[in-house]
Scaffold this motif. Structure first.
Motif, short mmCIF file in Angstrom:
data_model
loop_
_atom_site.label_atom_id
_atom_site.label_comp_id
_atom_site.label_asym_id
_atom_site.label_seq_id
_atom_site.Cartn_x
_atom_site.Cartn_y
_atom_site.Cartn_z
N THR A 93 -14.92 -2.80 -5.61
CA THR A 93 -13.59 -2.80 -6.23
C THR A 93 -12.78 -1.60 -5.78
O THR A 93 -11.58 -1.70 -5.52
CB THR A 93 -13.71 -2.80 -7.77
N ILE A 94 -13.44 -0.45 -5.65
CA ILE A 94 -12.75 0.76 -5.19
C ILE A 94 -12.25 0.58 -3.76
O ILE A 94 -11.13 0.97 -3.43
CB ILE A 94 -13.69 1.98 -5.31
N VAL A 95 -13.07 -0.03 -2.93
CA VAL A 95 -12.64 -0.31 -1.54
C VAL A 95 -11.43 -1.24 -1.55
O VAL A 95 -10.48 -1.05 -0.78
CB VAL A 95 -13.79 -0.94 -0.73
N LEU A 96 -11.43 -2.22 -2.45
CA LEU A 96 -10.30 -3.14 -2.58
C LEU A 96 -9.04 -2.39 -2.99
O LEU A 96 -7.95 -2.64 -2.46
CB LEU A 96 -10.63 -4.22 -3.62
N ARG A 97 -9.16 -1.44 -3.91
CA ARG A 97 -8.01 -0.65 -4.36
C ARG A 97 -7.48 0.22 -3.21
O ARG A 97 -6.27 0.43 -3.08
CB ARG A 97 -8.39 0.24 -5.54
N LYS A 98 -8.37 0.73 -2.37
CA LYS A 98 -7.94 1.49 -1.19
C LYS A 98 -7.09 0.61 -0.28
O LYS A 98 -6.08 1.06 0.27
CB LYS A 98 -9.16 2.02 -0.42
N CYS A 99 -7.52 -0.64 -0.11
CA CYS A 99 -6.75 -1.58 0.71
C CYS A 99 -5.39 -1.85 0.08
O CYS A 99 -4.39 -1.97 0.79
CB CYS A 99 -7.53 -2.88 0.87
N ASN A 100 -5.35 -1.97 -1.25
CA ASN A 100 -4.08 -2.17 -1.96
C ASN A 100 -3.12 -1.02 -1.67
O ASN A 100 -1.95 -1.24 -1.37
CB ASN A 100 -4.31 -2.24 -3.47
N ILE A 101 -3.63 0.22 -1.76
CA ILE A 101 -2.80 1.40 -1.53
C ILE A 101 -2.26 1.41 -0.10
O ILE A 101 -1.08 1.70 0.14
CB ILE A 101 -3.60 2.69 -1.80
N LYS A 102 -3.12 1.10 0.85
CA LYS A 102 -2.71 1.07 2.25
C LYS A 102 -1.60 0.03 2.45
O LYS A 102 -0.62 0.27 3.16
CB LYS A 102 -3.91 0.74 3.14
N PHE A 103 -1.75 -1.11 1.82
CA PHE A 103 -0.76 -2.18 1.92
C PHE A 103 0.57 -1.76 1.31
O PHE A 103 1.63 -1.95 1.89
CB PHE A 103 -1.30 -3.43 1.20
N ILE A 104 0.54 -1.15 0.13
CA ILE A 104 1.75 -0.72 -0.56
C ILE A 104 2.50 0.33 0.25
O ILE A 104 3.73 0.27 0.40
CB ILE A 104 1.39 -0.18 -1.97
N LYS A 105 1.77 1.29 0.79
CA LYS A 105 2.39 2.36 1.58
C LYS A 105 3.10 1.82 2.82
O LYS A 105 4.06 2.41 3.31
CB LYS A 105 1.33 3.38 2.01
N LYS A 106 2.61 0.70 3.32
CA LYS A 106 3.19 0.10 4.52
C LYS A 106 4.65 -0.29 4.30
O LYS A 106 5.47 -0.23 5.22
CB LYS A 106 2.36 -1.13 4.92
N TYR A 107 5.01 -0.64 3.07
CA TYR A 107 6.34 -1.19 2.79
C TYR A 107 7.27 -0.22 2.04
O TYR A 107 8.45 -0.49 1.95
CB TYR A 107 6.21 -2.48 1.99
N ILE A 108 6.72 0.86 1.50
CA ILE A 108 7.56 1.84 0.80
C ILE A 108 7.60 3.12 1.62
O ILE A 108 6.55 3.70 1.91
CB ILE A 108 7.02 2.11 -0.62
N PRO A 109 8.79 3.60 2.03
CA PRO A 109 8.89 4.80 2.87
C PRO A 109 8.15 5.99 2.27
O PRO A 109 8.15 6.18 1.05
CB PRO A 109 10.40 5.05 2.93
N LYS A 110 7.53 6.79 3.14
CA LYS A 110 6.68 7.88 2.65
C LYS A 110 7.46 9.02 2.03
O LYS A 110 6.88 9.85 1.32
CB LYS A 110 5.81 8.41 3.80
#
Length: 403
Positions: A93-110
Motif C-alpha cells: 500500500t505504501i508503494v501504491l501511495r508513492k506512485c500516487n504522489i508521483k502521478f499527482i506531482k506530474k500535473y501540479i507545478p512544483k
C-alpha cells in the motif's frame, strides 16, 4: 527605533530604520526595518509609521512561517512520510501511495505554494490527467489529494479547504466493447482446458531453459487459479508451510510485494485485507499441481546454478516468484493460439472460478468466503453475469422442449 547608515549600489548614502517587537506566539524579540533616503525628523516620523504598520501586520499574521513558503510538492512528501510512520499500512500500500504522489506531482507545478492552492489549480490537474488515465485511477489519486489537503488543514491550521468540493471529476462513457470485455472476463471449463494444454505444449517449442520454466509454471498457475479462485499475488506467495496435503487444505496468509530482497526479487507481504486471510479446501488435482511444482523446484535446486531456493513454489529459473507480467503475456498469447477472443489475464481465472461455483449452485456467501471478498457487490457482479447466461441456457432448453 534606531537607524544605521549604508551605501546603496549607486554609491548613495541611505538610512535603514529598525524597531523591535515581541512576538506574541513565541515571546521572542524580533525586529522589522524600512529604508529611507533621509534621516531628518520628517523622515524619522514616516519611518516610525511604516515600522508600526509592519509590526501590526506581523502580529496579525497567524500563518505559520513554514506554510508561507511550503510548496504543494513538499507537502506531498511530508504527508507521505507521515503516512508511512502512522498509517500501519502494509508495504504494498505504501508503494501504491508513492506512485500516487508521483502521478499527482506530474500535473501540479512544483512551485505552487500550499497557501495558494485552490479549486482552479486542482481542476486543471483533474482535466489534464483525465485525458490520459481511467476514471477509476483518477478517482483513486484524487482521494490521495484530499488526504494531503486534510493533513495540511490539521497540521498547519489552514481554515478552509472547502474548495475541494467544487472540483469535478468527469466520467468517461464506456464503449460497448469495454462493457462486453468486463462482462466476459471469465472462461468456461473447456476454454481453460484448451488454454492450459496450449501453454504446456508450447514448452517443446523453445530451447531456452528460462522460457521452459516460465511456461511450465504458468500452465500450473492457470489451472490452479481456476480451481481455487485465488488472487495471483496470493498464489505466488504460497510456501510449503501453507500446505496441508493430509487434510487437503491451503492457508492463504500473504501476497507478493514486488521489491528486491538480497539476491532475489519479490517478498511475501500480508494479504490484501483481513478477510483475505483464509484457509481453503483443495481438490486432489490442486494437490497434484502443488506437488509437481515443488518437484520441479527440487530438480532446479540440484541442477540449475542460477536457482536460489527462496521458499516459494511457483517460481522462475532463479527461484523468484514468477512475474505477473510474464504470466499474462503467456496467457494472452496462448488464448490467441486457441482462438479465445476474450481479453483475459491471470485475474480472469479468479472470475472463472467464481463462475464455475455459481453454475454449481454454491451460495454467494460460500463463494465470498472462498475467494476472500469483503464486498458482496464484487462477487455479485460476476455471479449475476453467470446466472444471466444460465437463464438464457434454460430458455433455450425450454424452447427445444416446447417444439
Amino acid at each position: 527605533m534606531w537607524y544605521e547608515e549604508y551605501t546603496d549600489k549607486h554609491g548613495q548614502l541611505k538610512y535603514r530604520f529598525y524597531e523591535k517587537y515581541k512576538d506574541p506566539y513565541t515571546d521572542k524579540w524580533r525586529r522589522v526595518c524600512v529604508n529611507m533616503n533621509k534621516k531628518g525628523k520628517q523622515s524619522q516620523k514616516e519611518a516610525q509609521r511604516r515600522l508600526n504598520e509592519r509590526i501590526e501586520a506581523k502580529i496579525k499574521d497567524k500563518t505559520p512561517n513554514n506554510i508561507k513558503t511550503l510548496t504543494f510538492h513538499q507537502l506531498c512528501d511530508e504527508w507521505l512520510d507521515t503516512y508511512k510512520k502512522t498509517s500501519g499500512a502494509k508495504q504494498t500500500t505504501i508503494v501504491l501511495r508513492k506512485c500516487n504522489i508521483k502521478f499527482i506531482k506530474k500535473y501540479i507545478p512544483k512551485d505552487v505554494l500550499v497557501k495558494n492552492i485552490n479549486n482552479v489549480i486542482l481542476q486543471e490537474f483533474i482535466d489534464e490527467a483525465h485525458k490520459e488515465v481511467s476514471h477509476a485511477y483518477l478517482t483513486h489519486n484524487w482521494s490521495t489529494v484530499k488526504n494531503i489537503l486534510n493533513y495540511a488543514k490539521n497540521h498547519y491550521d489552514i481554515n478552509n479547504i472547502d474548495f475541494i468540493d467544487r472540483v469535478i471529476i468527469p466520467k468517461k462513457a464506456k464503449s460497448r466493447e469495454e462493457i462486453k470485455a468486463k462482462r466476459e472476463n471469465y472462461l468456461e471449463k473447456h476454454e481453460i482446458d484448451k488454454l492450459v494444454e496450449n501453454i504446456y505444449n508450447s514448452i517443446d517449442e523453445t530451447d531456452v531453459k528460462a522460457n521452459k520454466q516460465n511456461l511450465l509454471m504458468t500452465s500450473y498457475i492457470v489451472e490452479f487459479l481456476a480451481l481455487n479462485g485465488m488472487r495471483v499475488g496470493e498464489l505466488l506467495a504460497i510456501q510449503p508451510k501453507n500446505i496441508d496435503f493430509k487434510n487437503k487444505t491451503l492457508e492463504i496468509d500473504g501476497t507478493i510485494h514486488w521489491t528486491k530482497q538480497g539476491n532475489g526479487y519479490g517478498i511475501k507481504d500480508t494479504t490484501k485485507t483481513e478477510s483475505s486471510y483464509r484457509t481453503i479446501s483443495l481438490t486432489s488435482r490442486s494437490c497434484d499441481i502443488l506437488k509437481k511444482a515443488m518437484l520441479q523446484n527440487k530438480k532446479l535446486a540440484q541442477w540449475e546454478p542460477k536457482y536460489n531456493d527462496r521458499g516459494f513454489i511457483f517460481t522462475n529459473i532463479k527461484g523468484n516468484p514468477l512475474n505477473t507480467v510474464s504470466i499474462n503475456k503467456i496467457v494472452q498469447k496462448s488464448a490467441k493460439n486457441v482462438c479465445i477472443k476474450k481479453h483475459i489475464s491471470s485475474h480472469s481465472m479468479r472470475h472463472s472460478h467464481i463462475s464455475m461455483l455459481s453454475q454449481l449452485g454454491v451460495s454467494l456467501k460460500a463463494i465470498m468466503e472462498r475467494v476472500g471478498h469483503t464486498d458482496h457487490n464484487t462477487t455479485l457482479k460476476i455471479y449475476s453475469h453467470v446466472t444471466e447466461q444460465m437463464d438464457k441456457d434454460m430458455m433455450n432448453k425450454l424452447e427445444k422442449i416446447s417444439k
